[in-house]
Design a protein around this motif. Structure first.
Motif, PDB file in Angstrom:
ATOM      1  N   LEU A   1     -61.293 -72.228   0.846  1.00 54.82           N
ATOM      2  CA  LEU A   1     -61.910 -71.400  -0.198  1.00 54.82           C
ATOM      3  C   LEU A   1     -61.240 -71.650  -1.551  1.00 54.82           C
ATOM      4  O   LEU A   1     -61.888 -71.675  -2.594  1.00 54.82           O
ATOM      5  CB  LEU A   1     -61.810 -69.925   0.174  1.00 54.82           C
ATOM      6  N   SER A   2     -59.919 -71.820  -1.515  1.00 55.25           N
ATOM      7  CA  SER A   2     -59.191 -72.080  -2.763  1.00 55.25           C
ATOM      8  C   SER A   2     -59.637 -73.389  -3.395  1.00 55.25           C
ATOM      9  O   SER A   2     -59.820 -73.480  -4.614  1.00 55.25           O
ATOM     10  CB  SER A   2     -57.687 -72.108  -2.479  1.00 55.25           C
ATOM     11  N   ILE A   3     -59.832 -74.415  -2.559  1.00 57.54           N
ATOM     12  CA  ILE A   3     -60.313 -75.711  -3.075  1.00 57.54           C
ATOM     13  C   ILE A   3     -61.714 -75.555  -3.666  1.00 57.54           C
ATOM     14  O   ILE A   3     -62.025 -76.074  -4.738  1.00 57.54           O
ATOM     15  CB  ILE A   3     -60.302 -76.760  -1.963  1.00 57.54           C
ATOM     16  N   CYS A   4     -62.570 -74.804  -2.949  1.00 58.45           N
ATOM     17  CA  CYS A   4     -63.935 -74.593  -3.451  1.00 58.45           C
ATOM     18  C   CYS A   4     -63.926 -73.863  -4.791  1.00 58.45           C
ATOM     19  O   CYS A   4     -64.679 -74.200  -5.716  1.00 58.45           O
ATOM     20  CB  CYS A   4     -64.740 -73.781  -2.428  1.00 58.45           C
ATOM     21  N   GLN A   5     -63.055 -72.804  -4.890  1.00 59.82           N
ATOM     22  CA  GLN A   5     -62.987 -72.054  -6.143  1.00 59.82           C
ATOM     23  C   GLN A   5     -62.495 -72.934  -7.300  1.00 59.82           C
ATOM     24  O   GLN A   5     -63.022 -72.870  -8.416  1.00 59.82           O
ATOM     25  CB  GLN A   5     -62.053 -70.855  -5.969  1.00 59.82           C
ATOM     26  N   ALA A   6     -61.481 -73.775  -7.022  1.00 60.70           N
ATOM     27  CA  ALA A   6     -60.947 -74.645  -8.080  1.00 60.70           C
ATOM     28  C   ALA A   6     -62.007 -75.626  -8.565  1.00 60.70           C
ATOM     29  O   ALA A   6     -62.162 -75.852  -9.769  1.00 60.70           O
ATOM     30  CB  ALA A   6     -59.720 -75.394  -7.561  1.00 60.70           C
ATOM     31  N   ASN A   7     -62.756 -76.207  -7.631  1.00 62.08           N
ATOM     32  CA  ASN A   7     -63.784 -77.165  -8.030  1.00 62.08           C
ATOM     33  C   ASN A   7     -64.963 -76.473  -8.701  1.00 62.08           C
ATOM     34  O   ASN A   7     -65.621 -77.066  -9.559  1.00 62.08           O
ATOM     35  CB  ASN A   7     -64.240 -77.959  -6.806  1.00 62.08           C
ATOM     36  N   THR A   8     -65.246 -75.224  -8.296  1.00 61.90           N
ATOM     37  CA  THR A   8     -66.301 -74.460  -8.982  1.00 61.90           C
ATOM     38  C   THR A   8     -65.904 -74.213 -10.436  1.00 61.90           C
ATOM     39  O   THR A   8     -66.726 -74.358 -11.354  1.00 61.90           O
ATOM     40  CB  THR A   8     -66.548 -73.130  -8.257  1.00 61.90           C
ATOM     41  N   GLU A   9     -64.643 -73.822 -10.637  1.00 61.43           N
ATOM     42  CA  GLU A   9     -64.161 -73.614 -12.009  1.00 61.43           C
ATOM     43  C   GLU A   9     -64.238 -74.912 -12.805  1.00 61.43           C
ATOM     44  O   GLU A   9     -64.610 -74.914 -13.986  1.00 61.43           O
ATOM     45  CB  GLU A   9     -62.707 -73.107 -11.982  1.00 61.43           C
ATOM     46  N   ARG A  10     -63.877 -75.994 -12.151  1.00 60.84           N
ATOM     47  CA  ARG A  10     -63.936 -77.288 -12.834  1.00 60.84           C
ATOM     48  C   ARG A  10     -65.366 -77.640 -13.209  1.00 60.84           C
ATOM     49  O   ARG A  10     -65.643 -78.121 -14.311  1.00 60.84           O
ATOM     50  CB  ARG A  10     -63.342 -78.365 -11.932  1.00 60.84           C
ATOM     51  N   LEU A  11     -66.294 -77.381 -12.297  1.00 60.81           N
ATOM     52  CA  LEU A  11     -67.699 -77.675 -12.576  1.00 60.81           C
ATOM     53  C   LEU A  11     -68.232 -76.804 -13.707  1.00 60.81           C
ATOM     54  O   LEU A  11     -68.970 -77.281 -14.581  1.00 60.81           O
ATOM     55  CB  LEU A  11     -68.528 -77.460 -11.303  1.00 60.81           C
ATOM     56  N   ILE A  12     -67.834 -75.529 -13.708  1.00 57.18           N
ATOM     57  CA  ILE A  12     -68.258 -74.642 -14.797  1.00 57.18           C
ATOM     58  C   ILE A  12     -67.701 -75.134 -16.128  1.00 57.18           C
ATOM     59  O   ILE A  12     -68.389 -75.131 -17.167  1.00 57.18           O
ATOM     60  CB  ILE A  12     -67.800 -73.194 -14.500  1.00 57.18           C
ATOM     61  N   SER A  13     -66.456 -75.605 -16.111  1.00 61.88           N
ATOM     62  CA  SER A  13     -65.837 -76.134 -17.338  1.00 61.88           C
ATOM     63  C   SER A  13     -66.588 -77.359 -17.839  1.00 61.88           C
ATOM     64  O   SER A  13     -66.825 -77.509 -19.054  1.00 61.88           O
ATOM     65  CB  SER A  13     -64.381 -76.473 -17.070  1.00 61.88           C
TER      66      SER A  13
END
Length: 575
Positions: free
Chosen positions: A383-395
């Motif tokens: 979940l932590s990896i998914c959240q980090a990549n989601t933030e990256r995608l939003i950025s």
């Protein structure tokens, strides 16, 4: 007096010349007879007289090549005869005969214009030679005069040709200067309509035309329509069209050759557009691009009466420049349209992608909240990896949206007084977690001179965050980043210095280009879209400031930006 032979009269080799006319003046009849016989035998035309008065009358009214005169004569003397003969014809050769020669007499005779003198008793052979030399001198003098006359005529003709050539050079120089000025005028704008209007104005000026039209190919109808004109109302020329091969215009675009048509009223089958414009003469040249004929430039009715081949040459040279300018304007407008469509597409797609990602982000946050879900360690890590990549995608999506807004000048700024130290402190605090992953320390130093500025706090913080993120990305582990801020009454300056590998001088110009990555290989260590610096540059410039970099390989890099302390009308943007 002795006779040693006879001499032929001097003539040019291979030519026949008129017999020389000789006047013998002497009061001794025997001497006159001797000279008459001698000279007649040699082929000369001889006249004689026995006194000075008759001699003066003869040399004044007749044409003599040589005068042979005694110095002592009844009436006027031989010196007066010399003067009269030279006055009548300065090239007449005069030989003086005297029985009382003295140096003074000889000098006086030569001063009067005598060629030579002989003394009595004289030697016929020597006398004949003197006469021959005298006639040769006269012949050479007259030939010299003829050559001088021919030379003067040749010089006059040369001067005439020189004047003609000078006028041609002046016209050519004026034409080239006019073409140069026309070329500059045509290239001042990338707007297609403005370019075409300048082209017809310059074409009319260069050819002294009363009106001028520009036709361009319409791909939708495969016809050529009038797109700009001078001296013709818009409502009159907008309906004018022609097809390839039809009429004079169709012939020009088909053959790619210019055409000059006079007396249009008397031409059978002339195009209707000429009748509509009441034109009497036309000069039509093709607008030729590298691949095809774009259209034509048509000049109507010369102001001076008739078009010339010079007008055609000038218009052809102008058409070459115009074709390039029009092609560039067409490409520029197509590029603008494609760029607009691209920006709209990016904005729509980014917005549509943002919505589901927001839902995904919310779902992931709920799943990772231990108040609702107790998950094993492996699942929490996923979940932590998914959240980090989601933030990256939003950025990434936010970067693309900001870039699209910057390109279309739609990025809004909310201007307010802000404290520079607070904005920079927040930017540093927000990115410390990223720096901690590489054990990079960030030192912030804000001079009291920085104070307050009028700016958008979120956008200034975004610029600082972008520069800090870029510095962290390229800094080695366990290194440091230094942030400095200072100001003066006009502006504030912020610098972010790292101690990474630095940037080669040849790459500095690429840093602020969109989607630029100095390491564009598939194995590059630093990720990102390459838009961070471009967006930062756009935000800074929209505030009326500037951004730059100083770097060298293995010495780190310093990115700096300066913002004006106060907003002005020139750099303000509506919120």
């Amino acid at each position: 007096m002795t006779e040693r032979g006879t001499m032929a009269p001097p003539t040019a080799a291979g030519t026949e010349s008129p017999r020389a006319r000789i006047l013998v003046v002497d009061d001794e009849i025997q001497v006159v007879h001797i000279f008459r016989d001698l000279l007649t035998q040699q082929g000369y035309e001889v006249e004689d007289c026995d006194n000075g008065d008759d001699a003066i009358l003869k040399v004044t009214t007749g044409k003599f090549d040589l005068v042979l005169t005694d110095i002592n004569l009844p009436g006027v003397d031989g010196l007066e005869v010399i003067r009269a003969a030279k006055a009548a014809d300065k090239d007449t050769c005069v030989i003086l005969i005297t029985g009382y020669a003295s140096t003074t007499t000889a000098i006086d005779a030569l001063r009067q214009g005598a060629y030579d003198y002989i003394t009595k008793p004289f030697d016929l052979w020597e006398t004949a030679k003197a006469i021959e030399r005298g006639l040769e001198t006269r012949m050479l003098s007259r030939e010299n005069q003829r050559l001088l006359t021919e030379l003067a005529a040749a010089n006059t003709e040369l001067q005439r040709h020189e004047e003609i050539l000078k006028r041609k050079v002046e016209r050519a120089t004026h034409r080239m200067a006019s073409l140069y000025e026309a070329g500059k005028a045509i290239s001042t704008s990338l707007s297609l309509q403005s370019t075409m209007e300048v082209v017809v104005a310059q074409a009319a000026r260069l050819t002294a035309s009363r009106s001028c039209l520009l036709f361009l190919h319409d791909a939708s109808t495969d016809e050529y329509g009038a797109e700009a004109a001078l001296g013709v109302p818009r409502e009159a020329y907008q309906a004018l069209r022609f097809a390839m091969g039809s009429g004079y215009h169709g012939q020009v675009v088909q053959t790619d050759k210019p055409l000059l048509v006079e007396d249009l009223h008397g031409k059978v089958g002339a195009e209707p557009l000429f009748a509509a414009l009441k034109a009497t003469s036309a000069l039509i040249v093709p607008l030729r691009s590298s691949e095809s004929v774009l259209g034509t430039i048509t000049c109507l009715d010369h102001d001076g009466g008739a078009f010339t081949t010079e007008d055609m040459d000038v218009l052809m040279m102008l058409a070459s420049q115009a074709a390039i300018a029009i092609t560039n304007a067409i490409l520029y407008e197509r590029t603008k349209e494609l760029d607009r469509l691209k920006s709209e597409f990016v904005a729509v797609v980014s917005h549509e992608v943002r919505t589901p990602i927001t839902s995904i982000k919310g779902s992931l946050e709920l799943l990772s909240d231990e108040r609702f879900h107790k998950l094993p360690a492996p699942q929490r890590e996923l979940l932590s990896i998914c959240q980090a990549n989601t933030e990256r995608l939003i950025s990434l999506i936010n970067d693309i949206l900001d870039f699209s807004k910057l390109e279309s000048s739609k990025l809004s700024l909310n201007i307010e007084p802000i404290d520079v130290d607070k904005v920079l402190a927040e930017a540093v605090e927000n990115i410390r977690s990223l720096a901690a992953q590489k054990e990079v320390t960030i030192d912030l130093t804000v001079d009291t001179s920085a104070g307050q500025i009028e700016a958008d706090p979120m956008r200034v913080g975004q610029v600082a965050t972008n520069l800090l993120g870029n510095a962290i990305k390229f800094s080695p582990e366990k290194s440091r980043i230094e942030v400095f801020a200072s100001g003066d009454p006009e502006k504030i300056t912020v610098s972010v210095k790292d101690y990474g590998r630095g940037i080669a001088q040849r790459d500095l110009n690429r840093l602020f280009q969109r989607f630029a990555q100095l390491d564009s290989s598939t194995t590059r260590k630093a990720g990102g879209t390459g838009l961070g610096l471009v967006i930062s540059k756009g935000i800074v410039e929209q505030h009326g400031g500037s951004i730059w970099v100083e770097s060298a390989l293995n010495e780190g890099s310093t990115f700096s930006f300066a913002l004006p302390r106060f907003r002005t009308d020139g750099n303000s943007q509506p919120a």
